[in-house]
Motif scaffolding. Structure first.
Motif, PDB file in Angstrom:
ATOM      1  N   TYR B 103     -14.924  99.269   8.280  1.00 42.83           N
ATOM      2  CA  TYR B 103     -14.789 100.662   8.708  1.00 42.83           C
ATOM      3  C   TYR B 103     -13.545 101.295   8.107  1.00 42.83           C
ATOM      4  CZ  TYR B 103     -14.549 104.635  11.946  1.00 42.83           C
ATOM      5  OH  TYR B 103     -14.496 105.886  12.487  1.00 42.83           O
ATOM      6  N   ASP B 104     -12.409 100.596   8.252  1.00 36.58           N
ATOM      7  CA  ASP B 104     -11.143 101.168   7.796  1.00 36.58           C
ATOM      8  C   ASP B 104     -11.107 101.338   6.282  1.00 36.58           C
ATOM      9  OD1 ASP B 104     -10.192 101.422  10.334  1.00 36.58           O
ATOM     10  OD2 ASP B 104      -9.152  99.492  10.327  1.00 36.58           O
ATOM     11  N   ASN B 105     -11.779 100.425   5.565  1.00 37.01           N
ATOM     12  CA  ASN B 105     -11.853 100.569   4.119  1.00 37.01           C
ATOM     13  C   ASN B 105     -12.523 101.883   3.747  1.00 37.01           C
ATOM     14  OD1 ASN B 105     -11.151  98.566   1.860  1.00 37.01           O
ATOM     15  ND2 ASN B 105     -11.589  97.240   3.605  1.00 37.01           N
ATOM     16  N   VAL B 106     -13.663 102.155   4.396  1.00 33.97           N
ATOM     17  CA  VAL B 106     -14.390 103.374   4.056  1.00 33.97           C
ATOM     18  C   VAL B 106     -13.593 104.601   4.501  1.00 33.97           C
ATOM     19  CG1 VAL B 106     -16.549 104.634   4.330  1.00 33.97           C
ATOM     20  CG2 VAL B 106     -16.572 102.144   4.270  1.00 33.97           C
ATOM     21  N   ALA B 107     -12.905 104.471   5.637  1.00 33.42           N
ATOM     22  CA  ALA B 107     -12.174 105.615   6.179  1.00 33.42           C
ATOM     23  C   ALA B 107     -10.831 105.829   5.477  1.00 33.42           C
ATOM     24  CB  ALA B 107     -11.949 105.433   7.680  1.00 33.42           C
ATOM     25  N   GLY B 143     -16.179  96.249  12.268  1.00 32.49           N
ATOM     26  CA  GLY B 143     -14.793  95.870  12.550  1.00 32.49           C
ATOM     27  C   GLY B 143     -14.345  94.605  11.832  1.00 32.49           C
ATOM     28  N   LYS B 144     -15.283  93.968  11.127  1.00 28.17           N
ATOM     29  CA  LYS B 144     -14.933  92.730  10.418  1.00 28.17           C
ATOM     30  C   LYS B 144     -14.268  93.048   9.083  1.00 28.17           C
ATOM     31  CE  LYS B 144     -16.729  89.277  12.949  1.00 28.17           C
ATOM     32  NZ  LYS B 144     -16.879  90.015  14.176  1.00 28.17           N
ATOM     33  N   ALA B 160     -18.797 103.089  -1.361  1.00 25.20           N
ATOM     34  CA  ALA B 160     -18.784 103.880  -0.124  1.00 25.20           C
ATOM     35  C   ALA B 160     -17.403 104.492   0.098  1.00 25.20           C
ATOM     36  CB  ALA B 160     -19.161 102.995   1.073  1.00 25.20           C
ATOM     37  N   ARG B 161     -16.368 103.703  -0.168  1.00 18.11           N
ATOM     38  CA  ARG B 161     -14.997 104.193   0.001  1.00 18.11           C
ATOM     39  C   ARG B 161     -14.746 105.374  -0.936  1.00 18.11           C
ATOM     40  NH1 ARG B 161     -10.566  99.783  -1.332  1.00 18.11           N
ATOM     41  NH2 ARG B 161     -11.317 100.213  -3.424  1.00 18.11           N
ATOM     42  N   ALA B 162     -15.273 105.248  -2.173  1.00 20.75           N
ATOM     43  CA  ALA B 162     -15.042 106.307  -3.150  1.00 20.75           C
ATOM     44  C   ALA B 162     -15.804 107.580  -2.792  1.00 20.75           C
ATOM     45  CB  ALA B 162     -15.433 105.831  -4.551  1.00 20.75           C
ATOM     46  N   ILE B 163     -17.048 107.451  -2.282  1.00 23.43           N
ATOM     47  CA  ILE B 163     -17.830 108.668  -2.012  1.00 23.43           C
ATOM     48  C   ILE B 163     -17.501 109.250  -0.641  1.00 23.43           C
ATOM     49  CG2 ILE B 163     -19.708 108.061  -3.575  1.00 23.43           C
ATOM     50  CD1 ILE B 163     -21.369 107.167  -1.263  1.00 23.43           C
ATOM     51  N   ALA B 164     -16.762 108.502   0.186  1.00 21.72           N
ATOM     52  CA  ALA B 164     -16.427 109.016   1.512  1.00 21.72           C
ATOM     53  C   ALA B 164     -15.600 110.297   1.420  1.00 21.72           C
ATOM     54  CB  ALA B 164     -15.659 107.961   2.315  1.00 21.72           C
ATOM     55  N   VAL B 165     -14.782 110.418   0.384  1.00 19.86           N
ATOM     56  CA  VAL B 165     -13.951 111.621   0.249  1.00 19.86           C
ATOM     57  C   VAL B 165     -14.699 112.738  -0.475  1.00 19.86           C
ATOM     58  CG1 VAL B 165     -11.737 110.435   0.374  1.00 19.86           C
ATOM     59  CG2 VAL B 165     -12.851 110.669  -1.827  1.00 19.86           C
TER      60      VAL B 165
END
Lengths: 327, 258
Positions: B103-107, B143-144, B160-165
């Motif tokens: 979660y935190d990676n994507v966020a 959460g893992k 996913a992390r890149a397209i989240a923004v």
């Protein structure tokens, strides 16, 4: 490649098997050597522990007061009265103040050297830090008492005058020379290069791919450091700080040179007061006979325990925070 | 949302070493453009000039112009940090933040942008993970740690992390070179989905991959050791792989060179 059948040299006599019982002697020797080193380390620590306990017990038996709460340290009196209270408090106080001073600067140096400084400057600063770490503590002590003491007195006076309401900066009866703060500053300067050098190594281990990942998300330099570089370095940084703290807790000669001692527990760091375990041992060991030395060794045992406890605590903190983060 | 990129006479340096020289090309919005060529030909360097990541290496600099629609990324007063928020990047090796959960990676990128509300983050994380075809695999273990996923999943996590923004362009630097064929296929399918919304530029060593996923293909090469890399030609993928204009391109794609 020709088929093996074409060659006349096709083996007719079976060669000695290479997968059977050939002993790997070098491997076994190496295993034995490294294993022995590990065992030796454990035995040494146990041995030191046993030595401390054996030497300390008779002295503690002879002590007529409570060792943990007594402030005086008179092991050679007719009725030996000595305790660890002042020494333990002084040891922890000077070291904690030193860490408060040293850790932010050390982390700053390490972060600057690894993340911001141009390569040439980074090399220069790195070398300087290593050099500082190699300076013997007696030199820091001499510098502290011969130079810094004079100049720090004015600072102490000002701090007391302006921030005297803050408990640590409370009134010291006008005495500002050879203060607890002086000891802490000297300790801070001593542990700073150790923490900085170790932290630098830890930060260099972080793959640049991680900070690039953060930068590519639109992080500034500082944000990249905060999100990508520092979190994976955290256990290593805690270890570096603990090694620095261990050095500060155990530092002997520099503290013995600069700290004005009194048999009192005081947290007013702008003046002299208290003493530390290590400095007390250094100052008294040669003048004491058997009984006194036993008492000093008992205090050494306490220092051993404090250092162990601090390290254990640090490990617990690191493990807890990792678990919490990862659910 | 997706924007056009026009590079004009772009040269990039590492210190005094010229890595690429005089690259000019145009990249259409909502398409996949592949950059191919032998190792060391400067295609990755060129890719990194498109979001100003080249200059994070000490001593590296760029000359020339890169227009994102009408805005010059190297113009005066343009903030490299802002450029990178607009143009996302996926790297060769999956590089999720090791101490962070999935979660935190994507966020992470959203938080860097100051977005804090739990609900907004939840929505963006789900949307991005769905966008990266990873949601169904990880929705029960957000959460893992992200580092606990397989290589292919980690790379999709990075996407996913890149397209989240919500970038306008997505740059991918050999995104499949560290992955097995099945994970590669998953990423290639994903690229086809993503081009509906993003302009995608991918550097690849794998010519079959370029042929499978891209609409346009650019071929880079170098004349010799120590020479800067150059763009030989760029055209529709179909043309490059069937009837390229340059002999050198043909030699490369038919395996006679490189």
């Amino acid at each position: 490649m020709t088929a093996p059948a074409a060659g006349p040299a096709a083996p007719t006599v079976p060669e000695p098997s290479h997968i059977g019982g050939e002993s790997r002697r070098g491997d076994r020797v190496f295993f034995a050597m490294t294993g022995a080193s590990g065992v030796l380390l454990v035995l040494t620590i146990i041995g030191i522990g046993i030595f401390l306990v054996v030497q300390a017990v008779p002295a503690l038996r002879a002590d007529t007061t409570n060792f943990l709460t007594t402030k005086e340290f008179l092991p050679e009196a007719d009725k030996p009265t000595f305790g660890i209270a002042v020494l333990a408090f002084g040891t922890i106080l000077t070291s904690l103040v030193a860490m408060v001073l040293a850790v932010p600067v050390a982390l700053g140096v390490a972060i600057f050297v690894t993340q911001y400084a141009p390569r040439r400057l980074a090399g220069l600063l790195g070398g300087l830090v290593d050099l500082l770490a190699a300076v013997p503590s007696v030199v820091y002590g001499l510098w502290g008492i011969a130079f810094l003491n004079t100049h720090l007195q004015a600072v102490n006076k000002t701090l007391n005058a302006t921030l005297g309401w803050f408990p640590l900066f409370g009134d010291t009866g006008g005495r500002y020379s050879r203060s607890i703060l002086l000891a802490s500053v000297v300790l801070a300067i001593m542990v700073l290069p150790i923490i900085a050098a170790l932290t630098r190594e830890v930060l260099l281990q972080v793959p640049s791919a991680l900070s690039e990942a953060a930068l590519a998300l639109g992080a500034t330099r500082w944000e990249a450091i905060r999100t990508a570089v520092l979190p994976p370095s955290r256990p290593g940084i805690v270890s570096a700080v603990m090694l620095g703290l261990g050095r500060a807790l155990g530092e002997t000669i520099a503290v013995a040179l600069v700290l004005g001692t009194t048999p009192a527990i005081t947290a007013r760091i702008l003046g002299p007061g208290g003493n530390t375990i290590a400095a007390n041992i250094a100052a008294k060991f040669s003048e004491y006979a058997q009984a006194g030395r036993g008492a000093l060794i008992a205090t050494g045992l306490v220092l051993f325990v404090i250092t162990f406890a601090v390290n254990a605590l640090a490990r617990v903190i690191v493990i807890r925070s990792a678990r919490k983060r990862l659910g | 949302m997706a924007k056009r990129i026009v590079a004009t006479d772009v040269s990039a340096y590492y210190g005094s070493l010229k890595a690429i020289e005089g690259v000019s090309l145009s990249i259409e919005p909502k398409s996949v453009t592949a950059l191919i060529g032998p190792s060391g030909c400067g295609k990755s360097t060129f890719l990194r000039t498109l979001n100003r990541m080249h200059e994070v290496i000490p001593g590296a600099r760029v000359e020339g112009k890169v227009l994102l629609d009408d805005e010059d990324l190297y113009g005066e007063g343009v903030d490299a940090v802002a450029v990178r928020r607009t143009i996302g990047m996926v790297f060769q090796r999956p590089n999720p933040f090791p101490t962070m959960s999935i979660y935190d990676n994507v966020a992470a990128g959203l938080r860097l942008n100051g977005i804090k509300g739990r609900q907004r983050l939840d929505e963006a994380v789900e949307r991005s993970l769905r966008g990266a075809n990873l949601w169904t695999e990880v929705k029960d273990r957000l959460g893992k740690p992200g580092a606990g996923l397989s290589g292919g999943q980690q790379q999709r996590l990075c996407i996913a992390r890149a397209i989240a923004v919500e970038p306008q362009v997505l740059l991918m630097d050999e995104p499949c070179s560290a992955l097995d064929p099945i994970s590669t296929l998953a990423i290639e399918d994903l690229m086809t989905d993503l081009k509906d919304r993003y302009t995608i530029v991918i550097v690849t060593h794998n010519m079959q991959q370029a042929a499978r996923v891209s609409d346009s293909t650019g071929f880079f090469t170098i004349d010799g050791p120590g020479q800067p890399g150059r763009l030989v030609e760029i055209d529709t993928t179909e043309k490059i792989f069937s009837n390229p204009s340059e002999k050198r391109t043909e030699d490369y794609i038919t395996g006679r060179f490189g």
